[in-house]
Enzyme design. Structure first.
Site, mmCIF file in Angstrom:
data_model
loop_
_atom_site.group_PDB
_atom_site.id
_atom_site.type_symbol
_atom_site.label_atom_id
_atom_site.label_comp_id
_atom_site.label_asym_id
_atom_site.label_seq_id
_atom_site.Cartn_x
_atom_site.Cartn_y
_atom_site.Cartn_z
ATOM 1 N N HIS A 122 0.864 -1.176 0.000
ATOM 2 C CA HIS A 122 0.000 0.000 0.000
ATOM 3 C C HIS A 122 0.907 1.236 0.000
ATOM 4 O O HIS A 122 2.003 1.185 0.541
ATOM 5 C CB HIS A 122 -0.840 -0.063 1.280
ATOM 6 C CG HIS A 122 -1.903 0.977 1.409
ATOM 7 N ND1 HIS A 122 -1.643 2.258 1.818
ATOM 8 C CD2 HIS A 122 -3.245 0.909 1.215
ATOM 9 C CE1 HIS A 122 -2.790 2.933 1.873
ATOM 10 N NE2 HIS A 122 -3.779 2.143 1.506
ATOM 11 N N ASP A 199 3.318 -3.991 8.160
ATOM 12 C CA ASP A 199 2.118 -3.178 7.971
ATOM 13 C C ASP A 199 0.916 -4.081 8.240
ATOM 14 O O ASP A 199 0.526 -4.875 7.398
ATOM 15 C CB ASP A 199 2.099 -2.629 6.543
ATOM 16 C CG ASP A 199 0.787 -1.895 6.236
ATOM 17 O OD1 ASP A 199 -0.089 -1.844 7.121
ATOM 18 O OD2 ASP A 199 0.660 -1.389 5.110
ATOM 19 N N GLN A 202 -4.183 -4.428 7.260
ATOM 20 C CA GLN A 202 -5.161 -5.441 6.854
ATOM 21 C C GLN A 202 -5.061 -6.707 7.699
ATOM 22 O O GLN A 202 -6.058 -7.419 7.865
ATOM 23 C CB GLN A 202 -4.964 -5.819 5.373
ATOM 24 C CG GLN A 202 -5.266 -4.694 4.399
ATOM 25 C CD GLN A 202 -6.702 -4.203 4.452
ATOM 26 O OE1 GLN A 202 -7.620 -4.953 4.797
ATOM 27 N NE2 GLN A 202 -6.907 -2.929 4.142
ATOM 28 N N LYS A 225 -10.046 0.173 10.876
ATOM 29 C CA LYS A 225 -10.287 -1.005 10.046
ATOM 30 C C LYS A 225 -10.591 -2.234 10.903
ATOM 31 O O LYS A 225 -10.789 -3.322 10.378
ATOM 32 C CB LYS A 225 -9.062 -1.300 9.168
ATOM 33 C CG LYS A 225 -8.764 -0.236 8.117
ATOM 34 C CD LYS A 225 -7.702 -0.743 7.155
ATOM 35 C CE LYS A 225 -6.924 0.367 6.499
ATOM 36 N NZ LYS A 225 -7.625 0.943 5.347
ATOM 37 N N CYS A 365 -4.812 2.574 -3.478
ATOM 38 C CA CYS A 365 -3.530 3.028 -2.931
ATOM 39 C C CYS A 365 -2.418 2.025 -3.183
ATOM 40 O O CYS A 365 -1.539 1.834 -2.327
ATOM 41 C CB CYS A 365 -3.636 3.335 -1.444
ATOM 42 S SG CYS A 365 -4.749 4.692 -1.081
HETATM 43 C C1 LIG Z 1 -2.259 -2.626 3.629
HETATM 44 C C2 LIG Z 1 -2.590 -1.261 4.097
HETATM 45 N N1 LIG Z 1 -1.633 -0.505 4.657
HETATM 46 C C3 LIG Z 1 -1.866 0.729 5.115
HETATM 47 C C4 LIG Z 1 -3.105 1.303 5.023
HETATM 48 C C5 LIG Z 1 -3.293 2.680 5.521
HETATM 49 O O1 LIG Z 1 -4.157 2.717 6.596
HETATM 50 P P1 LIG Z 1 -4.637 4.118 7.186
HETATM 51 O O2 LIG Z 1 -5.402 4.798 6.097
HETATM 52 O O3 LIG Z 1 -5.477 3.774 8.344
HETATM 53 O O4 LIG Z 1 -3.421 4.875 7.554
HETATM 54 C C6 LIG Z 1 -4.142 0.551 4.453
HETATM 55 C C7 LIG Z 1 -5.520 1.085 4.357
HETATM 56 O O5 LIG Z 1 -5.945 1.658 3.390
HETATM 57 C C8 LIG Z 1 -3.874 -0.743 3.973
HETATM 58 O O6 LIG Z 1 -4.835 -1.478 3.415
#
Ligand SMILES: Cc1ncc(COP(=O)(O)O)c(C=O)c1O
Ligand SMILES: Cc1ncc(COP(=O)(O)O)c(C=O)c1O
Lengths: 408, 130, 408, 130
Positions: A122, A199, A202, A225, A365
């Site tokens: 992401h 990370d 998810q 999430k 993203c």
């Molecule tokens: C794999 C992954 N990493 C990071 C993020 C970023 O999360 P946040 O928007 O809560 O910072 C997301 C969510 O969109 C994600 O799916």
């Protein structure tokens, strides 16, 4: 499977119609819905004991401080951290990763070093490292994915030399659903002398996650999430690493002492929480963690395995569909990206919305990943504890409608 | 069945008018919306009187952006550059005749943005404040 | 004065007893309480239209996006910004100041430059500049306060040479209550070629604030001190400055395009909002701004002037009290710091808590200021729209009780 | 009137025992709690048998920290170093005999922290986990 009938009663938002059809919410990978327990925990905070935390010598503030710090303990337990001191509350996973990029990355990575990320990251776990690389002169290298949408572990080994300082990987892809073999990544990284940032945006909401058995050095996650409120997220870091790091944001709360000349920092984790924290958000996240623990993360995972199995089966029968991600449910979570032949994902999402079905469309993203897959956008359906099999039937029907509308 | 995909939009999407490219355009511009991957190029041939003799668009993307581009080429064919310059966001939305959310509105307006870029030789800025 | 009877009905938290006595909340300078309108706006969001914003092509997400961006417009109007693009949502004022320190300060300030702050700054507007100075080699100089607890403007002039790049000042002291002559500071700073960052954490909630007429370059504020939720705050910056600045946090939402090699940034203000934003918090802040605008900020100010006038009069009669701050109500807001002769501020606050009165005791995140005043801690009472004169009577009575308990 | 300020605490605060400093202490340590400005110094004179012959504390701060220091000096007078080492947070809280919130508990425990510092020659860490 979980009894989604009962669970759905806890989620007021689900009991509504969109365009006269019952809402089917299939965008939990972007942000999950919130159970009453979470909404009410925050409501109660504002109605009966809101006050600033940590320095107040009156009862509202003492109650608020206790609830805030209790939430931290709940999060620590949820991921089996060794200590509550290893949990820093942030706005979201993105801020947690940036914290590491600023306070650890920019201090420890130099022009001769390498950072590894996977091709399926992401942007949140990609752009911060591009920035660190650009500022320090370090090299950013990509661990490729293979035709099964999994990481090529041989290629990982080949990239992993003694120059690598950090391996930053996702626990589960938000596009492909792929679950990474985190323990395997960590063992090899540590053997090569590199740290691992996971990370968990998810992964943490959907998989039982034990930072000690995974042995990751940092873990970032999004509260919103995992049934928690917006504005909630956290960073886990091994204590000795967090101790060594300078602060990131500075100001009140994070200091021990300030003089005209400079400042001494507070102890962990306060050193990394500058200013008035997101108190209601932490309390809400604590309630979310309680809710998930009540269901049991093994059960949450099993529920999603069943949904995913059924969805893959049903979707694969839709004419002209292309599904991006592993086929085997044990290698993946419940985020399913796909395209319908000749239809733009935006059009698919828009038609589905007319049918009351909320999915996401775009690059999610993960633009470089989409570039690699040779598409500009995909449609994505994703599941959580409140979804049920009949909703997948609704999805499949609506996709047929979309196909007919544009095909005809 | 559906306001969003009125028959006229589907028709322009399935049978785009003026699709393709011009050999020696007097004006040309291309832009995209990376959020969804919509990409539009517009070529114009303007004659000595300042009228648009020929127009072609090319690109890929969702039905809204492609139909909007196709409809736009019909709207400006034979018009003067001045008339084309005067086209507003609202003119496009009126031609589409549908309600659009914040994401899709960018798709709908991309062709107009590209047209203005072709005319002025610069990317237009659509500030939603204006 | 405002009719606090009516206003208090909007604040459910105030209708409770502490140790059998009706709660008197006098700690709004730390964090204000929230009206029902704010609590309910967030509740409604979670119950009926929560979804991630900006990229969703379904109705929940479109509603959420609209509400989120509308909140931004409300904030822009509230401080009379030229455009909603000049408003960046942050967790709190501290993060807003750090954003400037990282994305503007570290890029524009060099070893030959100077930064000016006042001696009465909160750590949030002090430690970030100490850090910038330490990292860049720039000099941090303090604009002294005089015996009237006001800034010495002659000394300011003397410090303000062409080396000064930034003047970072508070709009109102959270300890002394002092209101700074911001317009005057700005005129002189701009004449010397320096920018001005205004810490509006205390000013914006309590004073009509017009960034265009003040002509400040940056303004930081805390939503949670102006009836908004925790986790809400914002940065205002002049558009051309924000345009020139590189991003601070990176990740999703703030990019326009990402490739394997690097990224292009999104337009303002999204460039500065990485990851899923604090959506409910922004919506809550929007409702808070509506509430304050409904009262009228001139009326809010007038209400507090009356409370402050009465409080100064009554408090000055308490035996052995020392009040830190200007005497004239037109030069100050409603945060009143004091000490009782021979009593530690902690003991005062603890006794008051037994009487149901919530005040703060300590250094209020202004340790250097306390050092200058020669005390380690002060007690502080602070007011807001829901406070009334009789609560000041309760405060004064309780102070007498404390004095007797420790004196005897 | 008030549990928090029981008569015994007020008494120790108003009439602190063993207040002052020792000329040639065998053990000494000082620490503070910058949050509230409480500051405590403890001097010990330990004899050949390992017993605490003399103890003095000095400092300033709130009633809780000062009373706690005063009571602590009474608790350890004549005790051996080993016995002093064995004193726990709970022993102090029991002696004070009051309920304390998260901020005030730091005030109450500062003297014990300083005592341990004097004995071990190092600042003690009170991790609330333990
Ligand atoms: C794999 C992954 N990493 C990071 C993020 C970023 O999360 P946040 O928007 O809560 O910072 C997301 C969510 O969109 C994600 O799916
Ligand atoms: C003058 C001043 N500046 C900055 C801050 C920091 O605000 P926040 O904690 O919301 O970041 C405060 C609040 O404590 C303040 O009073």
């Amino acid at each position: 499977m979980l009894d989604s009938c009962i669970i759905r009663q806890d989620f007021p938002i689900l009991h509504q119609s969109i365009n006269g059809k019952p809402l089917v919410y299939l965008d939990s990978a972007a942000s999950s819905q919130k159970p009453l327990a979470v909404i009410q925990a925050m409501d109660e905070y504002y109605r009966s004991y809101h006050a600033n935390v940590h320095r107040g010598i009156y009862q509202l503030s003492e109650r608020a401080t206790e609830a805030y710090e209790q939430a931290r303990c709940k999060v620590a337990q949820f991921i089996n951290a060794d200590s509550w001191r290893e949990i820093v509350f942030t706005r979201n996973a993105t801020e947690a990763i940036n914290l590491v990029a600023y306070a650890w990355g920019r201090r420890n990575i130099t022009a001769k070093d390498k950072i590894l990320v996977t091709e399926m990251e992401h942007h949140a776990n990609l752009v911060p490292w591009q920035q660190v690389a650009a500022e320090t002169g370090a090299q950013l290298a990509y661990i490729p994915i293979d035709e099964r949408f999994c990481c090529d572990m041989g290629a990982y080994d080949a990239l992993l030399d003694e120059r690598v300082k950090l391996v930053a990987i996702t626990q589960m892809s938000n596009v492909l659903g792929t679950i990474l073999p985190v323990r395997e990544f960590v063992t090899r990284a540590h053997a090569a002398g590199a740290l691992v940032l996971l990370d968990g945006a998810q992964g943490v909401p959907h998989l039982p996650t034990d930072v000690q058995s995974l042995d990751v050095d940092f873990l970032a996650a999004s509260g919103h999430k995992m049934l928690g409120p917006t504005g909630s997220g956290f960073l886990y870091g091994k204590r000795h690493l967090l101790e060594q790091m300078p602060p990131f944001l500075t100001g009140g709360e994070m200091i021990r002492r300030v003089t005209w000349e400079g400042a001494e920092w507070n102890e962990l984790p306060h050193k990394f929480e500058a200013g008035t924290p997101s108190i209601a958000e932490a309390i809400g996240l604590g309630a979310a963690v309680d809710y998930l623990s009540g269901l049991g993360m093994e059960n949450v995972r099993q529920h999603e395995v069943e949904l995913t199995r059924y969805a893959l089966e049903r979707l694969s029968q839709v004419e002209g569909i292309c599904i991006y991600g592993p086929q085997q449910v044990d290698m993946r979570g419940g985020a399913i990206a796909f395209n319908l032949n000749g239809l733009h994902a935006h059009d698919v999402a828009a038609i589905l919305d007319r049918e009351g079905i909320a999915i996401r469309a775009g690059h999610h993203c993960a633009m470089p990943l989409h570039q690699k897959m040779g598409v500009m956008a995909t449609a994505r359906a994703s599941f959580y504890v409140y979804n049920e099999l009949t909703e997948i039937d609704r999805l499949v029907e609506a996709l047929d409608t979309a196909r007919r509308l544009f095909g005809g | 069945m559906d306001d969003l995909y009125r028959e006229i939009i589907l028709d322009h999407y399935r049978n785009p008018r003026n699709k393709g490219e011009l050999e020696n355009p007097t004006h040309t511009f291309q832009d995209d919306n990376p959020l969804c991957g919509d990409r539009i190029r517009i070529d114009l041939k303007v004659n000595g009187d300042g009228a648009i003799d020929q127009v072609r668009f090319n690109g890929e993307g969702c039905a809204i952006s492609q139909a909007s581009a196709s409809m736009l080429t019909e709207m400006i064919s034979g018009k003067t550059l001045e008339e084309a310059k005067a086209l507003s966001k609202q003119d496009i939305l009126d031609a589409l005749g549908i309600q659009l959310g914040p994401v899709r509105i960018k798709c709908a307006l991309l062709p107009l943005k590209v047209l203005k870029g072709a005319i002025y030789g610069l990317p237009a800025t659509f500030d939603e404040e204006g």
